[in-house]
Design a protein around this motif. Structure first.
Motif, PDB file in Angstrom:
ATOM      1  N   ALA A  89      -6.601  -1.607  -3.242  1.00  0.00           N
ATOM      2  CA  ALA A  89      -7.661  -2.170  -2.389  1.00  0.00           C
ATOM      3  C   ALA A  89      -8.736  -2.829  -3.249  1.00  0.00           C
ATOM      4  O   ALA A  89      -9.235  -3.922  -2.943  1.00  0.00           O
ATOM      5  CB  ALA A  89      -8.277  -1.066  -1.536  1.00  0.00           C
ATOM      6  N   LEU A  90      -9.057  -2.157  -4.362  1.00  0.00           N
ATOM      7  CA  LEU A  90     -10.086  -2.692  -5.281  1.00  0.00           C
ATOM      8  C   LEU A  90      -9.646  -4.032  -5.871  1.00  0.00           C
ATOM      9  O   LEU A  90     -10.415  -4.996  -5.897  1.00  0.00           O
ATOM     10  CB  LEU A  90     -10.315  -1.657  -6.399  1.00  0.00           C
ATOM     11  N   LYS A 111      -9.048  -6.597  -2.999  1.00  0.00           N
ATOM     12  CA  LYS A 111     -10.242  -6.742  -2.151  1.00  0.00           C
ATOM     13  C   LYS A 111      -9.852  -6.652  -0.670  1.00  0.00           C
ATOM     14  O   LYS A 111     -10.481  -7.258   0.199  1.00  0.00           O
ATOM     15  CB  LYS A 111     -10.969  -8.049  -2.455  1.00  0.00           C
ATOM     16  N   THR A 112      -8.786  -5.939  -0.396  1.00  0.00           N
ATOM     17  CA  THR A 112      -8.273  -5.811   0.978  1.00  0.00           C
ATOM     18  C   THR A 112      -7.899  -4.348   1.248  1.00  0.00           C
ATOM     19  O   THR A 112      -7.362  -3.678   0.359  1.00  0.00           O
ATOM     20  CB  THR A 112      -7.002  -6.669   1.142  1.00  0.00           C
ATOM     21  N   THR A 113      -8.173  -3.896   2.438  1.00  0.00           N
ATOM     22  CA  THR A 113      -7.752  -2.539   2.803  1.00  0.00           C
ATOM     23  C   THR A 113      -6.348  -2.595   3.413  1.00  0.00           C
ATOM     24  O   THR A 113      -5.853  -3.676   3.768  1.00  0.00           O
ATOM     25  CB  THR A 113      -8.716  -1.935   3.845  1.00  0.00           C
ATOM     26  N   SER A 114      -5.736  -1.426   3.531  1.00  0.00           N
ATOM     27  CA  SER A 114      -4.379  -1.390   4.119  1.00  0.00           C
ATOM     28  C   SER A 114      -4.426  -1.840   5.580  1.00  0.00           C
ATOM     29  O   SER A 114      -3.506  -2.502   6.063  1.00  0.00           O
ATOM     30  CB  SER A 114      -3.797   0.019   4.009  1.00  0.00           C
ATOM     31  N   PHE A 140       0.841  -1.209   0.000  1.00  0.00           N
ATOM     32  CA  PHE A 140       0.000   0.000   0.000  1.00  0.00           C
ATOM     33  C   PHE A 140       0.876   1.259   0.000  1.00  0.00           C
ATOM     34  O   PHE A 140       0.578   2.226  -0.700  1.00  0.00           O
ATOM     35  CB  PHE A 140      -0.958  -0.013   1.211  1.00  0.00           C
ATOM     36  N   LYS A 177      -6.556  -3.995   6.856  1.00  0.00           N
ATOM     37  CA  LYS A 177      -6.753  -5.456   6.899  1.00  0.00           C
ATOM     38  C   LYS A 177      -5.472  -6.187   6.466  1.00  0.00           C
ATOM     39  O   LYS A 177      -5.190  -7.291   6.918  1.00  0.00           O
ATOM     40  CB  LYS A 177      -7.919  -5.850   6.006  1.00  0.00           C
ATOM     41  N   PHE A 203      -3.098   8.508  -3.553  1.00  0.00           N
ATOM     42  CA  PHE A 203      -4.297   7.916  -2.973  1.00  0.00           C
ATOM     43  C   PHE A 203      -5.080   7.038  -3.967  1.00  0.00           C
ATOM     44  O   PHE A 203      -5.620   5.994  -3.613  1.00  0.00           O
ATOM     45  CB  PHE A 203      -5.180   9.036  -2.437  1.00  0.00           C
ATOM     46  N   LYS A 247      -3.667   3.617  -4.144  1.00  0.00           N
ATOM     47  CA  LYS A 247      -4.010   2.828  -2.952  1.00  0.00           C
ATOM     48  C   LYS A 247      -5.429   2.264  -3.068  1.00  0.00           C
ATOM     49  O   LYS A 247      -5.702   1.104  -2.733  1.00  0.00           O
ATOM     50  CB  LYS A 247      -3.908   3.693  -1.685  1.00  0.00           C
ATOM     51  N   MET A 248      -6.325   3.124  -3.559  1.00  0.00           N
ATOM     52  CA  MET A 248      -7.713   2.651  -3.752  1.00  0.00           C
ATOM     53  C   MET A 248      -7.782   1.541  -4.789  1.00  0.00           C
ATOM     54  O   MET A 248      -8.507   0.567  -4.640  1.00  0.00           O
ATOM     55  CB  MET A 248      -8.616   3.814  -4.202  1.00  0.00           C
TER      56      MET A 248
END
Lengths: 61, 270
Positions: free
Chosen positions: A25-26, A29-32, A9, A34, A18, A21-22
């Motif tokens: 995540a897309l 399928k995971t956020t920073s 990330f 998580k 940014f 980073k999105m």
């Protein structure tokens, strides 16, 4: 645990701020947040590597 | 072939509906097969037993008439009776027996019975004609013959008629029994197959509807929370290798992106 994945990330933010980073995540399928919690398994790393490849192509790094 | 192993909703629908169609096709095929058997049974009755019995009946009535004419002549001496015997009785008996002999195979019990009647009737007719001829010169001798040996000959061929009718009756009863049995079997087999197809169809529809609607409800709940920006702790718990599983995975990506967006916005605001 998840340090390697979380690092992706930071790497994405360096490449495309940014938006990258999105995008990461897309694609993963995971956020920073998580990413810190999940295991740095070979499978997960492969998913992030593939996503980073796309991001690098898209954001021109 | 892909549809046989694929777990997509479309493939499941094809398999389920295809299976039901196969069941219906099998039950229809069985129904047609049994209808054919029933038709064959009816055809045997209509084309063999009924004409055979009709020929025996025609022959029997004409033969009875010949015996009455024989008595009429012996009682009156009127030659009209002899003409009647030859023109109206024998002329009916022989063609009717010839027709009856053609209906079943030559080796059949029915045809053998007809041949016995022909033999017996011919014997009686020959003896009867001789007796009627004798009557013009010897009344008493002719009457003695009519009440004696010729009567025995008549009784003998009448007995063969009874035997032939009994054989035909047995065939008709057997055919009728077979018809009833086949008809009952066909009814139950068709009812069984259709009931099974109905139950399988209902079970398949219920299971598919539950399986799809439960997962769609989860996806809708996620979309509802996304729509109002409520993404904290939001997870898409819809897996699988089908279309809904793919949609769930895509939505998970969108959810993660939104969560990342909200998280970054919060960090910047702080």
């Amino acid at each position: 645990m998840g340090a390697k994945l979380a690092a992706y990330f930071n790497q994405a933010a360096t490449i495309g701020d940014f938006q990258a980073k999105m995008k990461l995540a897309l694609l993963t399928k995971t956020t920073s947040a998580k990413a810190m919690e999940v295991e740095d398994s070979a499978d997960n790393i492969a998913i992030f590597e593939a996503a980073m490849k796309t991001i690098k192509q898209e954001f021109g790094s | 072939m892909v549809f046989l192993t694929s777990s997509s909703i479309r493939a499941r629908l094809y398999r389920g509906i295809g299976g039901l169609l196969v069941l219906l096709a099998v039950s229809s095929g069985l129904g047609l097969f049994m209808l054919h058997n029933l038709s064959s049974n009816e055809s045997t009755l209509a084309n063999k037993a009924q004409p055979y019995l009709a020929d025996l009946s025609t022959m029997g009535v004409a033969a009875k008439g010949a015996a009455n004419d024989e008595r009429g002549y012996l009682m009156t001496g009127d030659p009209t009776f002899i003409d009647e015997i030859h023109a109206k009785r024998d002329a009916v008996v022989y063609p009717a027996l010839a027709d009856a002999a053609k209906i079943y195979a030559a080796s059949s019990a029915e045809t053998k019975a007809v041949n016995s009647i022909v033999t017996g009737y011919k014997k009686w007719a020959t003896a009867r004609d001789a007796e009627l001829k004798q009557y013009s010169t010897d009344h008493k001798g002719a009457i003695d013959l009519a009440l004696g040996s010729n009567r025995d000959l008549r009784k003998a061929y009448e007995a063969t008629i009874d035997e032939a009718v009994a054989i035909a009756d047995t065939g008709v009863k057997s055919s009728d029994s077979s018809f009833t049995s086949t008809s009952a079997s066909a009814t139950w087999v068709l009812i069984g197959f259709l009931a099974f197809a109905l139950l399988a169809g209902v079970a398949f529809a219920l299971r598919l509807a539950r399986w799809i609607s439960a997962r769609l409800a989860k996806l809708t709940a996620v979309a509802d929370r996304l729509a109002v920006g409520d993404v904290d702790g939001l997870e898409v718990e819809v897996g699988g290798n089908d279309e809904l599983g793919t949609l769930g995975a895509s939505m998970q990506g969108v959810v993660a992106a939104f969560q990342e967006l909200f998280s970054s916005a919060k960090s910047k605001a702080a």
